[in-house]
Design an enzyme around this catalytic site. Structure first.
Site: not given
Length: 362
Positions: A183, A215-216, A326
């Protein structure tokens, strides 16, 4: 140990690179190295998102294929008098996956220092406290320093990033790939391979392979890079939830690893564009490319920012079913990645001004 082919070497290089939100330079440089041979030009926006442009036909529809460069990690906020590091999470973390995990702290000079996430030992906690997950605010990173001065002498200072450590691993079943930062380095890899496979193909579009930043923490680089590109069609390529582990019902998560990329119908950031969704699934059905539908009540992808640029951009998130996102390591299936690339390439080959106009007003 499995010998790494060209694709696996790229995936290893991308996932080994360290880059939390706001610290994506190392990852951007790796992506640039791999995508530049297939692009007419490679630039960045003001926040640092990488934009690689490949023209099929001048003046044709602009198609944006975006994966994000950043991974979840930690930012050092304080060094205490004993040399322990306090930190801020960068991206979403579940506290139960963090304790006793190894991290790499990267100093301004680029030196990498090993640390481990610690907390107060359970042996000295009251029984009722021991049963509860440790709050992230009560955790620290232990780098083996004996004082603040020693940690500072190693070049560590507030603002440095700490990144999960994990060795890229091809599993016994060689289709299964285990690594940190899937991710969303898998999205970056898809963007690279889409441009690679289109290099010698005839099509009517201007394609942008993009590695977005931050993005996170709020889809920030997708917004700035899409503002720069002003695309006519957008695809966010990211990871999704694999629902094929024990205890997960199909009602909770339907997708299974190895059964194709996910076409995201709905998430908290965007309702997928019906015209584009139908166009993509029609191409997949025509060619026998496997895919799965997904819907998530929470979370989102870069499509959430991309589709709101200008007067609106038909957008779709195409994701790879992934286990354990994550956390320090996640697992995905190589076939899903390769089928995502194949699907996007075939879709882009069929896009032109007429089909884009039809999609937009479908």
């Amino acid at each position: 140990m499995t010998k790494l082919d060209e694709t696996l070497t790229m995936l290893k290089d991308l996932t080994d690179a360290k880059g939390i939100p706001g610290n994506e330079r190392e990852v951007r440089n790796v992506m640039k190295e791999y995508i530049a041979p297939f692009a007419d030009e490679v630039t960045t926006d003001g926040l640092g998102s990488l934009v690689a442009k490949k023209t099929g036909k001048d003046g044709g529809p602009k198609v944006m294929v975006a994966g994000h460069l950043d991974e979840v990690g930690f930012m050092i906020t304080q060094i205490d008098e004993k040399g322990f590091l306090r930190f801020q999470t960068a991206g979403g973390w579940w506290s139960q996956v963090m304790l006793a995990q190894r991290v790499t702290v990267v100093t301004r000079s680029g030196e990498e220092i090993t640390g481990i996430i610690g907390s107060k030992p359970p042996h000295i906690l009251p029984a009722e406290v021991r049963k509860k997950p440790v709050d992230i605010k009560d955790m620290f990173i232990d780098i083996g320093a004996t004082s603040r001065e020693e940690a500072e002498s190693w070049g560590i200072r507030p603002g440095d990033q700490a990144v999960p450590y994990f060795e890229f691993t091809v599993m016994k079943n060689e289709k299964m790939l285990l690594a940190k930062a899937w991710d969303n380095r898998i999205g970056c890899a898809i963007a690279i391979d889409v441009l690679k496979q289109l290099k010698n193909e005839q099509h009517d579009n201007v394609v942008y392979g993009v590695g977005t930043v931050q993005e996170e923490v709020g889809l920030r680089g997708a917004r700035t890079s899409a503002n720069m590109i002003q695309p006519d069609i957008g695809f966010a390529v990211d990871v999704g939830i694999a629902g094929d582990t024990p205890g997960v019902t199909e009602k909770e998560a339907l997708a299974k690893m190895g059964k194709g990329p996910q076409i995201v119908l709905y998430d908290a950031s965007m309702i997928s564009h019906k015209g584009l969704r139908d166009f993509v699934t029609d191409v997949a059905d025509e060619l026998g490319i496997p895919y799965q539908f997904d819907a998530m009540a929470g979370g989102g992808t870069d499509s959430g920012a991309m589709h709101l640029v200008g007067s609106g951009v038909p957008n779709l998130a195409v994701t790879i079913p992934t286990r354990y996102i994550h956390s320090n390591a996640a697992m995905l299936h190589r076939d899903d990645y390769e089928n995502a690339v194949k699907l996007l390439v075939e879709v882009i080959k069929r896009l032109n001004s007429e089909t884009v106009n039809t999609i937009t007003f479908d």
